[in-house]
Design a protein around this motif. Structure first.
Motif, PDB file in Angstrom:
ATOM      1  N   TYR A  24       0.825  -1.211   0.000  1.00  0.00           N
ATOM      2  CA  TYR A  24       0.000   0.000   0.000  1.00  0.00           C
ATOM      3  C   TYR A  24       0.857   1.257   0.000  1.00  0.00           C
ATOM      4  O   TYR A  24       0.511   2.244  -0.643  1.00  0.00           O
ATOM      5  N   GLU A  25       1.956   1.235   0.703  1.00  0.00           N
ATOM      6  CA  GLU A  25       2.835   2.409   0.735  1.00  0.00           C
ATOM      7  C   GLU A  25       3.400   2.723  -0.649  1.00  0.00           C
ATOM      8  O   GLU A  25       3.631   3.867  -0.982  1.00  0.00           O
ATOM      9  N   LYS A  26       3.600   1.692  -1.470  1.00  0.00           N
ATOM     10  CA  LYS A  26       4.119   1.899  -2.829  1.00  0.00           C
ATOM     11  C   LYS A  26       3.175   2.748  -3.674  1.00  0.00           C
ATOM     12  O   LYS A  26       3.604   3.396  -4.606  1.00  0.00           O
ATOM     13  N   THR A  27       1.881   2.745  -3.350  1.00  0.00           N
ATOM     14  CA  THR A  27       0.928   3.540  -4.140  1.00  0.00           C
ATOM     15  C   THR A  27       1.173   5.033  -3.929  1.00  0.00           C
ATOM     16  O   THR A  27       0.878   5.839  -4.799  1.00  0.00           O
ATOM     17  N   GLY A  28       1.679   5.401  -2.745  1.00  0.00           N
ATOM     18  CA  GLY A  28       1.927   6.806  -2.440  1.00  0.00           C
ATOM     19  C   GLY A  28       0.660   7.609  -2.217  1.00  0.00           C
ATOM     20  O   GLY A  28       0.717   8.829  -2.077  1.00  0.00           O
ATOM     21  N   LYS A  29      -0.496   6.968  -2.187  1.00  0.00           N
ATOM     22  CA  LYS A  29      -1.775   7.680  -2.086  1.00  0.00           C
ATOM     23  C   LYS A  29      -2.409   7.614  -0.705  1.00  0.00           C
ATOM     24  O   LYS A  29      -3.111   8.525  -0.310  1.00  0.00           O
ATOM     25  N   TYR A  30      -2.191   6.537   0.016  1.00  0.00           N
ATOM     26  CA  TYR A  30      -2.821   6.394   1.329  1.00  0.00           C
ATOM     27  C   TYR A  30      -2.061   7.230   2.348  1.00  0.00           C
ATOM     28  O   TYR A  30      -0.840   7.117   2.486  1.00  0.00           O
ATOM     29  N   LYS A  31      -2.780   8.094   3.064  1.00  0.00           N
ATOM     30  CA  LYS A  31      -2.129   9.030   4.002  1.00  0.00           C
ATOM     31  C   LYS A  31      -2.439   8.747   5.465  1.00  0.00           C
ATOM     32  O   LYS A  31      -2.045   9.499   6.346  1.00  0.00           O
ATOM     33  N   GLY A  32      -3.169   7.654   5.733  1.00  0.00           N
ATOM     34  CA  GLY A  32      -3.456   7.299   7.111  1.00  0.00           C
ATOM     35  C   GLY A  32      -2.329   6.470   7.702  1.00  0.00           C
ATOM     36  O   GLY A  32      -1.209   6.453   7.193  1.00  0.00           O
ATOM     37  N   VAL A  33      -2.627   5.766   8.794  1.00  0.00           N
ATOM     38  CA  VAL A  33      -1.651   4.886   9.439  1.00  0.00           C
ATOM     39  C   VAL A  33      -2.144   3.442   9.313  1.00  0.00           C
ATOM     40  O   VAL A  33      -3.215   3.187   8.771  1.00  0.00           O
ATOM     41  N   TYR A  34      -1.358   2.511   9.813  1.00  0.00           N
ATOM     42  CA  TYR A  34      -1.651   1.091   9.654  1.00  0.00           C
ATOM     43  C   TYR A  34      -1.723   0.380  11.006  1.00  0.00           C
ATOM     44  O   TYR A  34      -1.270   0.901  12.019  1.00  0.00           O
ATOM     45  N   HIS A  35      -2.235  -0.840  10.934  1.00  0.00           N
ATOM     46  CA  HIS A  35      -2.132  -1.771  12.057  1.00  0.00           C
ATOM     47  C   HIS A  35      -1.851  -3.140  11.451  1.00  0.00           C
ATOM     48  O   HIS A  35      -2.625  -3.623  10.616  1.00  0.00           O
ATOM     49  N   VAL A  36      -0.734  -3.748  11.840  1.00  0.00           N
ATOM     50  CA  VAL A  36      -0.319  -5.033  11.284  1.00  0.00           C
ATOM     51  C   VAL A  36      -0.734  -6.153  12.238  1.00  0.00           C
ATOM     52  O   VAL A  36      -0.321  -6.179  13.396  1.00  0.00           O
ATOM     53  N   LEU A  37      -1.558  -7.066  11.728  1.00  0.00           N
ATOM     54  CA  LEU A  37      -2.068  -8.161  12.554  1.00  0.00           C
ATOM     55  C   LEU A  37      -1.070  -9.300  12.747  1.00  0.00           C
ATOM     56  O   LEU A  37      -1.151 -10.052  13.709  1.00  0.00           O
ATOM     57  N   HIS A  38      -0.157  -9.452  11.812  1.00  0.00           N
ATOM     58  CA  HIS A  38       0.790 -10.581  11.808  1.00  0.00           C
ATOM     59  C   HIS A  38       0.055 -11.911  11.723  1.00  0.00           C
ATOM     60  O   HIS A  38       0.326 -12.840  12.478  1.00  0.00           O
ATOM     61  N   GLY A  39      -0.870 -11.966  10.774  1.00  0.00           N
ATOM     62  CA  GLY A  39      -1.595 -13.203  10.533  1.00  0.00           C
ATOM     63  C   GLY A  39      -3.064 -12.948  10.284  1.00  0.00           C
ATOM     64  O   GLY A  39      -3.518 -11.807  10.204  1.00  0.00           O
ATOM     65  N   ALA A  40      -3.800 -14.032  10.164  1.00  0.00           N
ATOM     66  CA  ALA A  40      -5.246 -13.979   9.956  1.00  0.00           C
ATOM     67  C   ALA A  40      -5.871 -15.149  10.710  1.00  0.00           C
ATOM     68  O   ALA A  40      -5.214 -16.164  10.949  1.00  0.00           O
ATOM     69  N   ILE A  41      -7.119 -14.988  11.085  1.00  0.00           N
ATOM     70  CA  ILE A  41      -7.828 -16.042  11.806  1.00  0.00           C
ATOM     71  C   ILE A  41      -7.986 -17.258  10.895  1.00  0.00           C
ATOM     72  O   ILE A  41      -8.443 -17.133   9.759  1.00  0.00           O
ATOM     73  N   SER A  42      -7.563 -18.415  11.385  1.00  0.00           N
ATOM     74  CA  SER A  42      -7.649 -19.643  10.598  1.00  0.00           C
ATOM     75  C   SER A  42      -7.882 -20.822  11.541  1.00  0.00           C
ATOM     76  O   SER A  42      -6.927 -21.420  12.039  1.00  0.00           O
ATOM     77  N   PRO A  43      -9.154 -21.155  11.777  1.00  0.00           N
ATOM     78  CA  PRO A  43      -9.444 -22.287  12.670  1.00  0.00           C
ATOM     79  C   PRO A  43      -8.775 -23.586  12.209  1.00  0.00           C
ATOM     80  O   PRO A  43      -8.355 -24.390  13.032  1.00  0.00           O
ATOM     81  N   MET A  44      -8.645 -23.764  10.892  1.00  0.00           N
ATOM     82  CA  MET A  44      -8.012 -24.979  10.352  1.00  0.00           C
ATOM     83  C   MET A  44      -6.557 -25.104  10.792  1.00  0.00           C
ATOM     84  O   MET A  44      -6.042 -26.198  10.985  1.00  0.00           O
ATOM     85  N   LEU A  45      -5.889 -23.949  10.949  1.00  0.00           N
ATOM     86  CA  LEU A  45      -4.485 -23.946  11.371  1.00  0.00           C
ATOM     87  C   LEU A  45      -4.346 -23.686  12.872  1.00  0.00           C
ATOM     88  O   LEU A  45      -3.238 -23.537  13.377  1.00  0.00           O
ATOM     89  N   GLY A  46      -5.460 -23.580  13.553  1.00  0.00           N
ATOM     90  CA  GLY A  46      -5.415 -23.337  14.993  1.00  0.00           C
ATOM     91  C   GLY A  46      -5.078 -21.908  15.358  1.00  0.00           C
ATOM     92  O   GLY A  46      -4.612 -21.634  16.465  1.00  0.00           O
ATOM     93  N   ILE A  47      -5.313 -20.964  14.426  1.00  0.00           N
ATOM     94  CA  ILE A  47      -5.023 -19.550  14.697  1.00  0.00           C
ATOM     95  C   ILE A  47      -6.342 -18.854  15.010  1.00  0.00           C
ATOM     96  O   ILE A  47      -7.213 -18.730  14.147  1.00  0.00           O
ATOM     97  N   GLY A  48      -6.468 -18.413  16.240  1.00  0.00           N
ATOM     98  CA  GLY A  48      -7.679 -17.737  16.679  1.00  0.00           C
ATOM     99  C   GLY A  48      -7.462 -16.247  16.822  1.00  0.00           C
ATOM    100  O   GLY A  48      -6.349 -15.747  16.616  1.00  0.00           O
ATOM    101  N   PRO A  49      -8.492 -15.503  17.202  1.00  0.00           N
ATOM    102  CA  PRO A  49      -8.384 -14.048  17.371  1.00  0.00           C
ATOM    103  C   PRO A  49      -7.288 -13.625  18.350  1.00  0.00           C
ATOM    104  O   PRO A  49      -6.661 -12.584  18.168  1.00  0.00           O
ATOM    105  N   SER A  50      -7.037 -14.440  19.374  1.00  0.00           N
ATOM    106  CA  SER A  50      -6.024 -14.064  20.371  1.00  0.00           C
ATOM    107  C   SER A  50      -4.596 -14.297  19.860  1.00  0.00           C
ATOM    108  O   SER A  50      -3.632 -13.874  20.497  1.00  0.00           O
ATOM    109  N   ASP A  51      -4.457 -14.945  18.700  1.00  0.00           N
ATOM    110  CA  ASP A  51      -3.125 -15.232  18.150  1.00  0.00           C
ATOM    111  C   ASP A  51      -2.623 -14.138  17.206  1.00  0.00           C
ATOM    112  O   ASP A  51      -1.492 -14.203  16.733  1.00  0.00           O
ATOM    113  N   ILE A  52      -3.479 -13.171  16.899  1.00  0.00           N
ATOM    114  CA  ILE A  52      -3.056 -12.043  16.054  1.00  0.00           C
ATOM    115  C   ILE A  52      -3.265 -10.757  16.848  1.00  0.00           C
ATOM    116  O   ILE A  52      -3.829 -10.784  17.935  1.00  0.00           O
ATOM    117  N   ARG A  53      -2.823  -9.634  16.337  1.00  0.00           N
ATOM    118  CA  ARG A  53      -2.787  -8.374  17.097  1.00  0.00           C
ATOM    119  C   ARG A  53      -4.125  -7.627  17.132  1.00  0.00           C
ATOM    120  O   ARG A  53      -4.176  -6.423  16.869  1.00  0.00           O
TER     121      ARG A  53
END
Length: 198
Positions: free
Chosen positions: A95-124
């Motif tokens: 997104y930063e490469k576009t040079g158009k977005y002027k807000g800030v970010y939040h990086v989750l470091h993953g996504a919810i995936s019950p199949m892989l055992g990743i729940g909401p408490s496992d990401i940010r």
């Protein structure tokens, strides 16, 4: 019988364990490294070790940085009332490469995936909710258009809506099943501009 000595075979093996590096690429890299001048090899290894020991998470958005705050969070010109939620630092970079977005970010470091055992408490997500206690007007959910990304987007929508903060999802100009990191800048900007309320 191996065609190379054990040290070359080990170097090729280590390089091929990196994401996106197959056996042939690893072999090319190994021979390139072996043909580099020793001071260039030392500079490369020192740079890798320095990055590994000094890079950590931004205390605000969880992007990778070597300072307390990443350059985006530290920039006073960024609109801190709009937070774009992404899965990885690579997505943020796209997104930063576009040079158009002027807000800030939040990086989750993953996504919810019950199949892989990743729940909401496992990401940010907890850290995101803490940030929303400040002056935030909009959360743009920019997770990938995969089953995991959609699950995460829906979950974030359910968490954020009760706060009264506007929650939007990037438009599906980004191909379904595609990773943001490989999407061109024009498609990414169209996706941001065409975002919809969750």
């Amino acid at each position: 019988m191996d065609a190379y000595s054990s040290k070359i075979t080990k170097l090729v093996s280590e390089l091929s364990s990196l994401p996106g590096i197959g056996a042939k690429s690893a072999q090319r890299l190994a021979f390139h490294i072996l043909n580099m001048p020793p001071e260039q090899v030392k500079k490369l290894t020192d740079t890798i070790m320095d990055a590994r020991t000094t890079v950590h998470y931004c205390k605000e958005c969880w992007n990778l940085t070597d300072s307390e705050l990443c350059p985006i969070c530290a920039d006073p010109r960024r609109d801190k009332t709009t937070i774009m939620v992404v899965e990885t630092p690579r997505d943020l970079a796209a997104y930063e490469k576009t040079g158009k977005y002027k807000g800030v970010y939040h990086v989750l470091h993953g996504a919810i995936s019950p199949m892989l055992g990743i729940g909401p408490s496992d990401i940010r997500l907890k850290e995101l909710m803490t940030r929303l206690q400040g002056d935030v007007h909009e959360v743009i959910v920019a997770t990938n258009f995969t089953l995991e990304g959609e699950t995460t987007a829906t979950y974030i929508g359910k968490l954020v809506k009760p706060t009264g903060i506007r929650v939007t999802r990037i438009a599906s100009g980004v191909p379904v099943g595609g990773d943001l990191e490989y999407t061109d800048e024009v498609t990414l900007m169209r996706a941001v501009e065409g975002r919809v309320d969750l």
